[in-house]
Design a protein around this motif. Structure first.
Motif, PDB file in Angstrom:
ATOM      1  N   ALA A 234       0.821  -1.206   0.000  1.00  0.00           N
ATOM      2  CA  ALA A 234       0.000   0.000   0.000  1.00  0.00           C
ATOM      3  C   ALA A 234       0.859   1.261   0.000  1.00  0.00           C
ATOM      4  CB  ALA A 234      -0.912  -0.016   1.218  1.00  0.00           C
ATOM      5  N   ILE A 235       1.999   1.197   0.645  1.00  0.00           N
ATOM      6  CA  ILE A 235       2.885   2.380   0.667  1.00  0.00           C
ATOM      7  C   ILE A 235       3.439   2.659  -0.726  1.00  0.00           C
ATOM      8  CG2 ILE A 235       5.070   3.255   1.556  1.00  0.00           C
ATOM      9  CD1 ILE A 235       4.454   1.855   4.195  1.00  0.00           C
ATOM     10  N   LYS A 236       3.742   1.594  -1.463  1.00  0.00           N
ATOM     11  CA  LYS A 236       4.279   1.796  -2.800  1.00  0.00           C
ATOM     12  C   LYS A 236       3.261   2.450  -3.716  1.00  0.00           C
ATOM     13  CE  LYS A 236       7.485  -2.103  -2.555  1.00  0.00           C
ATOM     14  NZ  LYS A 236       7.847  -3.442  -3.114  1.00  0.00           N
ATOM     15  N   GLN A 237       1.972   2.279  -3.397  1.00  0.00           N
ATOM     16  CA  GLN A 237       0.923   2.881  -4.202  1.00  0.00           C
ATOM     17  C   GLN A 237       0.552   4.289  -3.733  1.00  0.00           C
ATOM     18  OE1 GLN A 237      -2.308   0.097  -4.098  1.00  0.00           O
ATOM     19  NE2 GLN A 237      -1.201  -1.487  -5.264  1.00  0.00           N
ATOM     20  N   ALA A 238       1.132   4.732  -2.632  1.00  0.00           N
ATOM     21  CA  ALA A 238       0.819   6.044  -2.082  1.00  0.00           C
ATOM     22  C   ALA A 238       1.526   7.136  -2.876  1.00  0.00           C
ATOM     23  CB  ALA A 238       1.248   6.099  -0.617  1.00  0.00           C
ATOM     24  N   PRO A 239       1.108   8.381  -2.739  1.00  0.00           N
ATOM     25  CA  PRO A 239       1.782   9.478  -3.418  1.00  0.00           C
ATOM     26  C   PRO A 239       3.248   9.573  -3.018  1.00  0.00           C
ATOM     27  CG  PRO A 239      -0.348  10.175  -2.574  1.00  0.00           C
ATOM     28  CD  PRO A 239      -0.084   8.824  -2.006  1.00  0.00           C
ATOM     29  N   ALA A 240       4.046  10.129  -3.880  1.00  0.00           N
ATOM     30  CA  ALA A 240       5.490  10.231  -3.634  1.00  0.00           C
ATOM     31  C   ALA A 240       5.793  11.082  -2.411  1.00  0.00           C
ATOM     32  CB  ALA A 240       6.177  10.792  -4.876  1.00  0.00           C
ATOM     33  N   SER A 241       4.971  12.121  -2.194  1.00  0.00           N
ATOM     34  CA  SER A 241       5.214  12.992  -1.039  1.00  0.00           C
ATOM     35  C   SER A 241       5.068  12.222   0.270  1.00  0.00           C
ATOM     36  CB  SER A 241       4.248  14.172  -1.052  1.00  0.00           C
ATOM     37  OG  SER A 241       2.905  13.716  -1.052  1.00  0.00           O
ATOM     38  N   LEU A 242       4.142  11.277   0.281  1.00  0.00           N
ATOM     39  CA  LEU A 242       3.955  10.479   1.498  1.00  0.00           C
ATOM     40  C   LEU A 242       5.064   9.450   1.616  1.00  0.00           C
ATOM     41  CD1 LEU A 242       2.210   9.797   3.966  1.00  0.00           C
ATOM     42  CD2 LEU A 242       0.933   8.202   2.511  1.00  0.00           C
ATOM     43  N   GLN A 243       5.470   8.841   0.519  1.00  0.00           N
ATOM     44  CA  GLN A 243       6.521   7.825   0.577  1.00  0.00           C
ATOM     45  C   GLN A 243       7.832   8.401   1.099  1.00  0.00           C
ATOM     46  OE1 GLN A 243       7.020   5.624  -3.069  1.00  0.00           O
ATOM     47  NE2 GLN A 243       4.805   5.399  -3.392  1.00  0.00           N
ATOM     48  N   GLU A 244       8.059   9.689   0.815  1.00  0.00           N
ATOM     49  CA  GLU A 244       9.294  10.299   1.292  1.00  0.00           C
ATOM     50  C   GLU A 244       9.327  10.417   2.811  1.00  0.00           C
ATOM     51  OE1 GLU A 244       9.593  14.014  -0.650  1.00  0.00           O
ATOM     52  OE2 GLU A 244       9.989  13.161  -2.650  1.00  0.00           O
ATOM     53  N   LYS A 245       8.167  10.600   3.402  1.00  0.00           N
ATOM     54  CA  LYS A 245       8.098  10.776   4.858  1.00  0.00           C
ATOM     55  C   LYS A 245       7.867   9.467   5.590  1.00  0.00           C
ATOM     56  CE  LYS A 245       6.110  15.465   4.751  1.00  0.00           C
ATOM     57  NZ  LYS A 245       4.973  16.296   5.201  1.00  0.00           N
ATOM     58  N   LEU A 246       7.237   8.503   4.949  1.00  0.00           N
ATOM     59  CA  LEU A 246       6.787   7.301   5.622  1.00  0.00           C
ATOM     60  C   LEU A 246       7.813   6.193   5.536  1.00  0.00           C
ATOM     61  CD1 LEU A 246       4.544   5.743   7.104  1.00  0.00           C
ATOM     62  CD2 LEU A 246       3.548   5.236   4.860  1.00  0.00           C
ATOM     63  N   SER A 247       8.051   5.577   6.699  1.00  0.00           N
ATOM     64  CA  SER A 247       8.938   4.415   6.758  1.00  0.00           C
ATOM     65  C   SER A 247       8.345   3.390   7.701  1.00  0.00           C
ATOM     66  CB  SER A 247      10.341   4.815   7.234  1.00  0.00           C
ATOM     67  OG  SER A 247      10.295   5.309   8.570  1.00  0.00           O
ATOM     68  N   VAL A 248       8.581   2.102   7.425  1.00  0.00           N
ATOM     69  CA  VAL A 248       8.063   1.014   8.248  1.00  0.00           C
ATOM     70  C   VAL A 248       9.175   0.560   9.183  1.00  0.00           C
ATOM     71  CG1 VAL A 248       7.076  -1.296   8.268  1.00  0.00           C
ATOM     72  CG2 VAL A 248       6.463   0.315   6.446  1.00  0.00           C
ATOM     73  N   SER A 249       8.840   0.501  10.493  1.00  0.00           N
ATOM     74  CA  SER A 249       9.798   0.067  11.500  1.00  0.00           C
ATOM     75  C   SER A 249       9.322  -1.261  12.069  1.00  0.00           C
ATOM     76  CB  SER A 249       9.919   1.114  12.613  1.00  0.00           C
ATOM     77  OG  SER A 249      10.820   0.693  13.607  1.00  0.00           O
ATOM     78  N   ILE A 250      10.117  -2.334  11.834  1.00  0.00           N
ATOM     79  CA  ILE A 250       9.771  -3.673  12.326  1.00  0.00           C
ATOM     80  C   ILE A 250      10.315  -3.803  13.756  1.00  0.00           C
ATOM     81  CG2 ILE A 250       9.841  -6.128  11.870  1.00  0.00           C
ATOM     82  CD1 ILE A 250       8.493  -4.465   9.688  1.00  0.00           C
ATOM     83  N   ILE A 251       9.411  -3.979  14.722  1.00  0.00           N
ATOM     84  CA  ILE A 251       9.775  -4.031  16.143  1.00  0.00           C
ATOM     85  C   ILE A 251       9.830  -5.488  16.588  1.00  0.00           C
ATOM     86  CG2 ILE A 251       9.120  -3.279  18.460  1.00  0.00           C
ATOM     87  CD1 ILE A 251       9.891  -1.015  16.598  1.00  0.00           C
ATOM     88  N   PRO A 252      10.877  -5.875  17.321  1.00  0.00           N
ATOM     89  CA  PRO A 252      10.940  -7.240  17.848  1.00  0.00           C
ATOM     90  C   PRO A 252       9.756  -7.540  18.768  1.00  0.00           C
ATOM     91  CG  PRO A 252      13.069  -6.164  18.042  1.00  0.00           C
ATOM     92  CD  PRO A 252      12.096  -5.102  17.658  1.00  0.00           C
ATOM     93  N   THR A 253       9.293  -8.741  18.734  1.00  0.00           N
ATOM     94  CA  THR A 253       8.147  -9.136  19.558  1.00  0.00           C
ATOM     95  C   THR A 253       8.573  -9.202  21.012  1.00  0.00           C
ATOM     96  OG1 THR A 253       7.207 -10.404  17.728  1.00  0.00           O
ATOM     97  CG2 THR A 253       6.443 -10.931  19.948  1.00  0.00           C
ATOM     98  N   ARG A 254       7.988  -8.378  21.772  1.00  0.00           N
ATOM     99  CA  ARG A 254       8.216  -8.362  23.225  1.00  0.00           C
ATOM    100  C   ARG A 254       7.068  -7.584  23.863  1.00  0.00           C
ATOM    101  NH1 ARG A 254      13.162  -5.584  26.497  1.00  0.00           N
ATOM    102  NH2 ARG A 254      12.736  -4.018  24.887  1.00  0.00           N
ATOM    103  N   TYR A 255       6.562  -8.170  24.920  1.00  0.00           N
ATOM    104  CA  TYR A 255       5.451  -7.522  25.621  1.00  0.00           C
ATOM    105  C   TYR A 255       6.008  -6.631  26.726  1.00  0.00           C
ATOM    106  CZ  TYR A 255       1.137  -6.907  28.301  1.00  0.00           C
ATOM    107  OH  TYR A 255       0.060  -6.379  28.964  1.00  0.00           O
ATOM    108  N   PRO A 256       5.565  -5.400  26.898  1.00  0.00           N
ATOM    109  CA  PRO A 256       4.497  -4.672  26.215  1.00  0.00           C
ATOM    110  C   PRO A 256       5.072  -3.592  25.287  1.00  0.00           C
ATOM    111  CG  PRO A 256       4.829  -3.700  28.357  1.00  0.00           C
ATOM    112  CD  PRO A 256       5.926  -4.701  28.171  1.00  0.00           C
ATOM    113  N   SER A 257       5.639  -3.992  24.187  1.00  0.00           N
ATOM    114  CA  SER A 257       6.203  -3.017  23.254  1.00  0.00           C
ATOM    115  C   SER A 257       5.142  -2.136  22.599  1.00  0.00           C
ATOM    116  CB  SER A 257       6.989  -3.756  22.167  1.00  0.00           C
ATOM    117  OG  SER A 257       6.140  -4.664  21.482  1.00  0.00           O
ATOM    118  N   GLY A 258       3.862  -2.528  22.706  1.00  0.00           N
ATOM    119  CA  GLY A 258       2.806  -1.716  22.115  1.00  0.00           C
ATOM    120  C   GLY A 258       2.361  -0.557  22.993  1.00  0.00           C
ATOM    121  N   GLY A 259       2.886  -0.479  24.205  1.00  0.00           N
ATOM    122  CA  GLY A 259       2.554   0.663  25.058  1.00  0.00           C
ATOM    123  C   GLY A 259       3.095   1.963  24.469  1.00  0.00           C
ATOM    124  N   GLU A 260       2.378   3.044  24.661  1.00  0.00           N
ATOM    125  CA  GLU A 260       2.742   4.324  24.022  1.00  0.00           C
ATOM    126  C   GLU A 260       4.139   4.763  24.431  1.00  0.00           C
ATOM    127  OE1 GLU A 260       0.241   8.314  23.284  1.00  0.00           O
ATOM    128  OE2 GLU A 260       0.838   8.072  25.389  1.00  0.00           O
TER     129      GLU A 260
END
Length: 822
Positions: A234-260
């Motif tokens: 979906a990111i590859k299909q997004a506008p170029a302006s968004l692709q320049e700002k957007l990056s995906v960060s893969i987080i190791p699985t560990r609880y509670p890494s989803g806390g803010e």
């Protein structure tokens, strides 16, 4: 790993983040995931339940309602207005408002909140959704307002209003999309990303337009391979302006890494200070479910009326994720997905780490409900009994908030709120990692939740008390201000009236002048009563003493005039009585002459013609009284029976009383009329003394004239005594009135004219009475043979009539005198 001080992210830090550098947080655990039970099943529609229960109360705030019981509603129709920071609630299906009442909310507290109950019609008719204008052509403010009108809140579990994060964010450096979903069993966000990745990227574009961040990070755990792939496409299909700002960060699985706070620390390496929001670092974070709701609201014009809920656990036959309408009862979902009750051990809302149990299934699904977990006893056995803490320290090792769970446990049990605050209990995110590793099976999170609730209640009570104090002080201030204003108003009105009075009366204040005159008069009277008497007072005393001496001399002279026949034998009682009557008449004449001699020599100089006339009138009245006496004396035959002398004697006594009254009335005005200007008080006292002497003489004469017959004498004596007492009281009252009159010399004296008028009236009355008496006497002569009893009754009746007349005359004189004084 040591973190950097709190400040806005620099360009170098943003570059490190963009390159994929990651940091770590303290503690954390690796519980069994169990996500495969539902992650591979596509999202389904949960259907339309018979009833929808939509909570409209949020943290004690109740907005204004737009519907009432009996109103029909459509899907997507607003049920409440915007109220402060709260969002609008909508109907999630069509039907009729069945009730508006309190129902149990889906919350760990289990409290009831005001809710709208909708009886659905199964048609699911929707309002006409109107697509908004292109968001890219609009400023941020109307888009944020549209989010509030659409009812968007944080879908990750906290339920914080989504528009507040955007309206309070300024100079945003980093936008983080939280797609971690670290809680075991829950796969709602995972399935949402797999099936709606394009919509999520579109929502990110809307947020980027509103916030204008420098960098956007899409954070996702490494255990969601399918979701990662879908997002990258979906990111590859997004506008170029968004692709320049957007990056995906893969987080190791560990609880509670989803806390803010934990996720921000892992991505930026910085910690959020206690009591602060991520905006302090220029960071805004949103859950992927919230991003999806933003896309539907801003682009499609749809409000938030449903969400993805994971239904999992060994007790379900049909596990998976479903799109559930907000307000759907949990019991309906359990039936739809085939829950086997024989395998139910507990029912959890949320995951096994941070979720909470519920006791009944009539509770509705809310916007924060992301999972319904019904495990079997084998899958999640009952925890062992709680044992004492052994102080192993494992809880503090895994705490992601870097707290000391042991100390927090002790202070929670002792309800030491100050120590709990000192050890940063508010920083606890209630992740359950400490309880998960506790070898003593202590439910630490439960203790912390209770302690937090107690602290909140104490703070609320303190806030209420402070509010009440402020209101009381404000009210007291208002009352005081109102009092001062009233006083000022009254004073201004008084001044105005005073000024108007002066203007009407030539500049003179009549009220003040009258009050001053009254005070001066009162002061003069008080001074005249308190000052010692001078020479005039001494003269008055001398005159009174002289009058008393003259009265004594008259009494002695009257005693000497008694006839020598008093010593005669008792064989002639009738002659003695006659002689006594004659002696009484002689004494009365002598008293009259003495009173005339007591009059000051200056009387003739001050008298005018009206005074001479009054004297003549008085003399005529006295002469008539004497004539009556003489006429009454011959009518008494010496040869009458014993009853006749008694009647004649009574008549004589009555005549003597009349003469005494006439003399009293004649003496009072004559005394007042002849008063000179030099010694008015002395003349009055002399007249009073003379009148007293005459009354005493008359009383003695009446006593001597009393018959010796005992049977007839007792009633007459009693009547005489009563008459004498009445005369004495009248004289005493007259003396008191004259004494009061002496203190009011400054007042005008109109007594002479009043008394002259009274005298004339009395003369007329005496003349009429004289005629009546003559008729009565003549009637007595013709009825001489009447029995003794009849004579006595007539005599008693006449005596009573005379008493009544005497009392009337006295009362009339008193009234006239009182009127004269007034």
């Amino acid at each position: 790993m040591t973190t950097q001080p709190i400040n806005l992210l620099s360009d170098d830090q943003l570059a490190q983040i963009s390159s994929g550098k990651q940091w770590s947080f303290h503690g954390g655990i690796h519980p069994e995931e169990n996500k495969q039970q539902s992650s591979h099943i596509a999202i389904t529609d949960a259907g339309i339940p018979p009833y929808l229960v939509i909570s409209i109360e949020h943290k004690g705030y109740i907005p204004e309602l737009l519907v009432k019981v009996g109103d029909p509603v459509l899907k997507g129709q607003p049920l409440s207005k915007v109220y402060g920071a709260m969002v609008v609630q909508h109907a999630s299906s069509s039907g009729v408002v069945y009730a508006i009442e309190k129902r149990t909310d889906l919350h760990p507290s289990g409290l009831a909140v005001l809710s709208i109950v909708i009886k659905t019609d199964g048609l699911d008719e929707s309002i006409a959704y109107k697509k908004p204008q292109d968001y890219q052509t609009q400023p941020a403010a109307p888009l944020i307002d549209l989010m509030q009108q659409s009812g968007i809140v944080g879908m990750g579990g906290a339920g914080f209003p989504g528009h507040l994060k955007l309206s309070n964010a300024h100079n945003v450096k980093l936008l983080i999309i939280n797609a971690i979903e670290c809680e075991p069993y829950i796969t709602a966000d995972d399935r949402l990303m797999q099936e709606h990745a394009d919509d999520i990227i579109s929502g990110i574009e809307v947020l980027a337009h509103i916030l204008q961040p420098t960098l956007i990070v899409f954070a996702i755990e490494d255990n969601k391979a399918q979701a990662i792939a879908a997002i990258n496409i979906a990111i590859k299909q997004a506008p170029a302006s968004l692709q320049e700002k957007l990056s995906v960060s893969i987080i190791p699985t560990r609880y509670p890494s989803g806390g803010e706070k934990q996720l921000i620390e892992m991505i930026t390496g910085q910690q959020i200070p206690l009591g602060k929001h991520p905006t302090a670092l220029g960071i805004v974070m949103h859950n992927v479910g919230t991003v999806f709701a933003v896309k539907e609201a801003i682009i499609d014009g749809k409000p938030l009326i449903s969400r993805i809920v994971t239904l999992t656990g060994g007790a379900f036959k049909n596990k998976g994720n479903a799109s559930v309408r907000i307000g759907t009862p949990i019991q309906y979902l359990l039936e739809q997905h085939g829950m086997e009750e024989k395998h139910v051990q507990k029912l959890l809302i949320g995951g096994p780490m941070m979720g909470f149990t519920i006791t009944h299934t009539d509770i509705p699904v809310s916007k924060t409900c992301n999972c319904i977990l019904v495990p079997t006893p084998k899958e999640m056995p009952e925890p062992p009994a709680e044992m004492p803490c052994i102080r192993c320290g494992e809880c503090s090792d895994v705490c992601p908030a870097v707290l000391l769970p042991q100390q927090l446990l002790w202070y929670s049990k002792s309800q030491d709120h100050e120590k709990l605050d000192e050890y940063n209990l508010p920083s606890c995110i209630e992740c359950g990692a400490c309880a998960f590793v506790c070898p003593s099976n202590i439910p630490l999170v439960e203790y912390y939740r209770v302690a937090k609730a107690e602290i909140r209640n104490a703070q609320q009570e303190a806030q209420k008390a402070e509010t009440a104090r402020i209101r009381h002080e404000n009210r007291a201030a208002r009352l005081e201000q109102a009092k001062l204003e009233r006083q000022a108003k009254h004073q201004a009105a008084a001044e105005k009236r005073k000024q108007q009075s002066k203007e009407k009366n030539g500049g003179q204040d009549l009220i003040t002048a009258a009050l001053e005159r009254a005070k001066a008069k009162k002061q003069r009277l008080a001074d005249s009563a308190q000052e010692p008497e001078s020479e005039p007072a001494d003269n008055k005393k001398d005159a009174v003493a002289a009058a008393i001496a003259r009265a004594k001399a008259k009494k002695q002279a009257a005693a000497q005039t008694t006839p020598a026949t008093e010593g005669e034998s008792e064989s002639k009682p009738a002659d003695n009585k006659k002689d006594a009557v004659a002696a009484a008449i002689a004494r009365a004449k002598a008293k009259k002459q003495a009173a005339a001699q007591a009059t000051p020599a200056t009387e003739s100089e001050n008298e005018s013609k009206p005074v001479d006339n009054k004297k003549d009138a008085v003399a005529a009245a006295i002469a008539r009284a004497k004539a009556k006496k003489q006429a009454a004396a011959p009518t008494t035959p010496e040869t009458e029976a014993e009853s006749e002398p008694a009647d004649n004697k009574k008549d004589a006594v009555a005549a003597a009383i009349k003469r005494a009254k006439a003399k009293k009335l004649a003496a009072a005005p004559a005394t007042q009329e002849t008063e000179g200007e030099s010694e008015p008080a002395d003349n009055k006292k002399d007249a009073v003394a003379a009148a007293i002497a005459r009354a005493k003489a008359k009383k003695q004469a009446a006593e001597q004239a009393t018959p010796e017959t005992e049977a007839e004498s007792e009633p007459a004596d009693n009547k005489k005594d009563a008459v004498a007492a009445a005369i004495a009281r009248a004289k005493a009252k007259k003396q008191a009135a004259q004494t009061v009159q002496q203190t009011s010399d400054q007042l005008p004296d109109n007594s002479e004219a009043i008394q002259a008028r009274t005298l004339r009236k009395e003369q007329v009355r005496l003349h009429k009475q004289e005629q009546q008496q003559n008729v009565i006497d003549s009637h007595k002569d013709t009825q001489s043979t009447t029995p003794q009893k009849t004579a006595n009754e007539k005599s008693s009746l006449q005596s009573d009539n005379r008493k009544a007349k005497i009392a009337a005359v006295i009362a009339k004189a008193k009234a006239q005198k009182t009127a004269h004084k007034d």
